[in-house]
Design a protein around this motif. Structure first.
Motif, short mmCIF file in Angstrom:
data_model
loop_
_atom_site.label_atom_id
_atom_site.label_comp_id
_atom_site.label_asym_id
_atom_site.label_seq_id
_atom_site.Cartn_x
_atom_site.Cartn_y
_atom_site.Cartn_z
N ALA A 232 -16.93 -15.56 14.74
CA ALA A 232 -16.18 -14.50 15.42
C ALA A 232 -14.68 -14.71 15.22
O ALA A 232 -13.93 -13.75 15.02
N GLU A 233 -14.25 -15.95 15.24
CA GLU A 233 -12.83 -16.25 15.05
C GLU A 233 -12.39 -15.89 13.63
O GLU A 233 -11.28 -15.38 13.43
N THR B 103 -19.19 -18.61 17.55
CA THR B 103 -17.80 -18.46 17.98
C THR B 103 -16.85 -18.66 16.81
O THR B 103 -15.85 -17.93 16.68
N TYR C 202 -17.12 -8.35 15.38
CA TYR C 202 -16.53 -9.36 16.25
C TYR C 202 -17.19 -9.35 17.63
O TYR C 202 -17.60 -10.39 18.15
N GLU C 203 -17.32 -8.16 18.20
CA GLU C 203 -17.94 -8.03 19.52
C GLU C 203 -19.40 -8.47 19.48
O GLU C 203 -19.87 -9.13 20.41
N ASN D 203 -11.91 -12.24 13.57
CA ASN D 203 -10.67 -11.92 14.27
C ASN D 203 -9.45 -12.16 13.37
O ASN D 203 -8.52 -11.36 13.35
N LYS E 292 -20.77 -10.70 17.43
CA LYS E 292 -20.81 -12.16 17.31
C LYS E 292 -20.54 -12.82 18.66
O LYS E 292 -21.19 -13.80 19.03
N LEU E 293 -19.57 -12.29 19.38
CA LEU E 293 -19.26 -12.86 20.70
C LEU E 293 -20.44 -12.69 21.66
O LEU E 293 -20.74 -13.60 22.44
#
Length: 60
Positions: free
Chosen positions: A43-44, A40, A17-18, A47, A20-21
């Protein structure tokens, strides 16, 4: 019994996640808005997977 040998899936997903952000941030800085929005969105999704795993762990 040996739960300390099991890897925590939340940690692995959090790293993804980190990453990808961070990739999305760099794409945005370069002006590549299409890549930014795709990263984004990915990443969502990661999440949402983390939230689902956390909910399953609290239900058990």
């Amino acid at each position: 019994m040996f739960s300390f040998f099991n890897k925590d899936p939340i940690k692995k997903l959090n790293k993804q996640y980190e990453a990808k952000l961070e990739q999305a941030m760099h794409a945005q800085r370069k002006g590549d808005i299409r890549s930014y929005s795709m990263l984004t969105a990915e990443a969502e999704k990661i999440n949402q997977q983390m939230i689902a795993i956390e909910q399953r762990q609290t239900d058990d």
